[in-house]
Scaffold this motif. Sequence first.
Motif, PDB file in Angstrom:
ATOM      1  N   MET A   1       0.844  -1.170   0.000  1.00  0.00           N
ATOM      2  CA  MET A   1       0.000   0.000   0.000  1.00  0.00           C
ATOM      3  C   MET A   1       0.891   1.236   0.000  1.00  0.00           C
ATOM      4  O   MET A   1       2.063   1.148   0.367  1.00  0.00           O
ATOM      5  N   ALA A   2       0.296   2.330  -0.397  1.00  0.00           N
ATOM      6  CA  ALA A   2       1.033   3.588  -0.384  1.00  0.00           C
ATOM      7  C   ALA A   2       0.089   4.734  -0.059  1.00  0.00           C
ATOM      8  O   ALA A   2      -1.071   4.723  -0.469  1.00  0.00           O
ATOM      9  N   VAL A   3       0.599   5.681   0.673  1.00  0.00           N
ATOM     10  CA  VAL A   3      -0.089   6.930   0.936  1.00  0.00           C
ATOM     11  C   VAL A   3       0.857   8.015   0.464  1.00  0.00           C
ATOM     12  O   VAL A   3       1.961   8.147   0.993  1.00  0.00           O
ATOM     13  N   ASP A   4       0.433   8.737  -0.572  1.00  0.00           N
ATOM     14  CA  ASP A   4       1.324   9.651  -1.276  1.00  0.00           C
ATOM     15  C   ASP A   4       2.548   8.843  -1.710  1.00  0.00           C
ATOM     16  O   ASP A   4       2.413   7.870  -2.400  1.00  0.00           O
ATOM     17  N   SER A   5       3.727   9.203  -1.265  1.00  0.00           N
ATOM     18  CA  SER A   5       4.912   8.450  -1.684  1.00  0.00           C
ATOM     19  C   SER A   5       5.423   7.494  -0.597  1.00  0.00           C
ATOM     20  O   SER A   5       6.448   6.851  -0.767  1.00  0.00           O
ATOM     21  N   ALA A   6       4.678   7.382   0.513  1.00  0.00           N
ATOM     22  CA  ALA A   6       5.093   6.493   1.605  1.00  0.00           C
ATOM     23  C   ALA A   6       4.510   5.098   1.383  1.00  0.00           C
ATOM     24  O   ALA A   6       3.302   4.907   1.424  1.00  0.00           O
ATOM     25  N   PHE A   8       3.935   1.241   2.525  1.00  0.00           N
ATOM     26  CA  PHE A   8       3.884   0.465   3.757  1.00  0.00           C
ATOM     27  C   PHE A   8       3.056  -0.786   3.536  1.00  0.00           C
ATOM     28  O   PHE A   8       2.393  -0.938   2.528  1.00  0.00           O
ATOM     29  N   HIS A   9       3.119  -1.690   4.491  1.00  0.00           N
ATOM     30  CA  HIS A   9       2.269  -2.876   4.438  1.00  0.00           C
ATOM     31  C   HIS A   9       1.913  -3.312   5.850  1.00  0.00           C
ATOM     32  O   HIS A   9       2.577  -2.939   6.816  1.00  0.00           O
ATOM     33  N   LEU A  10       0.845  -4.081   5.954  1.00  0.00           N
ATOM     34  CA  LEU A  10       0.464  -4.725   7.204  1.00  0.00           C
ATOM     35  C   LEU A  10       0.762  -6.197   7.009  1.00  0.00           C
ATOM     36  O   LEU A  10       0.287  -6.803   6.056  1.00  0.00           O
ATOM     37  N   HIS A  11       1.535  -6.750   7.884  1.00  0.00           N
ATOM     38  CA  HIS A  11       1.978  -8.124   7.709  1.00  0.00           C
ATOM     39  C   HIS A  11       0.931  -9.101   8.214  1.00  0.00           C
ATOM     40  O   HIS A  11       0.246  -8.844   9.195  1.00  0.00           O
ATOM     41  N   GLU A  12       0.826 -10.220   7.528  1.00  0.00           N
ATOM     42  CA  GLU A  12      -0.083 -11.270   7.969  1.00  0.00           C
ATOM     43  C   GLU A  12       0.500 -11.984   9.187  1.00  0.00           C
ATOM     44  O   GLU A  12       1.668 -11.841   9.514  1.00  0.00           O
ATOM     45  N   GLU A  13      -0.341 -12.763   9.844  1.00  0.00           N
ATOM     46  CA  GLU A  13       0.068 -13.504  11.029  1.00  0.00           C
ATOM     47  C   GLU A  13       1.090 -14.583  10.672  1.00  0.00           C
ATOM     48  O   GLU A  13       0.912 -15.323   9.708  1.00  0.00           O
ATOM     49  N   THR A  14       2.170 -14.619  11.413  1.00  0.00           N
ATOM     50  CA  THR A  14       3.167 -15.680  11.268  1.00  0.00           C
ATOM     51  C   THR A  14       3.648 -16.041  12.667  1.00  0.00           C
ATOM     52  O   THR A  14       4.379 -15.283  13.292  1.00  0.00           O
ATOM     53  N   ALA A  15       3.214 -17.173  13.165  1.00  0.00           N
ATOM     54  CA  ALA A  15       3.511 -17.581  14.543  1.00  0.00           C
ATOM     55  C   ALA A  15       5.005 -17.726  14.806  1.00  0.00           C
ATOM     56  O   ALA A  15       5.477 -17.423  15.900  1.00  0.00           O
ATOM     57  N   ASP A  16       5.761 -18.169  13.810  1.00  0.00           N
ATOM     58  CA  ASP A  16       7.184 -18.385  14.031  1.00  0.00           C
ATOM     59  C   ASP A  16       7.964 -17.095  14.245  1.00  0.00           C
ATOM     60  O   ASP A  16       9.043 -17.113  14.813  1.00  0.00           O
TER      61      ASP A  16
END
Length: 83
Positions: A1-6, A8-16
């Motif tokens: 995802m991006a907001v203007d030129s920034a 970013f992402h939201l990471h999925e669940e990874t238990a390890d």
Amino acid sequence: MAVDSAIFHLHEETADSGFFSPKCHNGTTVTIGLFVPNVDTVMDRASAAGGEVVSPAQDYDYGYRQGKIRDPFGHIWMIEAEI
């Protein structure tokens, strides 16, 4: 995802690696605040894309229009604009 030129992402669940989904714990410790030009348009698009309206958009006496959406992964987004 991006907001203007920034970018970013939201990471999925990874238990390890210790990354947990908000749904895993029936809640979240953060709210992502996103300032946009039109709160209602963004809320409508997010809802149509599978988000759950937690709090409908409304004007507040402190000068913001805000609403909250829970995305399909459980993250809470506060969509807001100064009025």
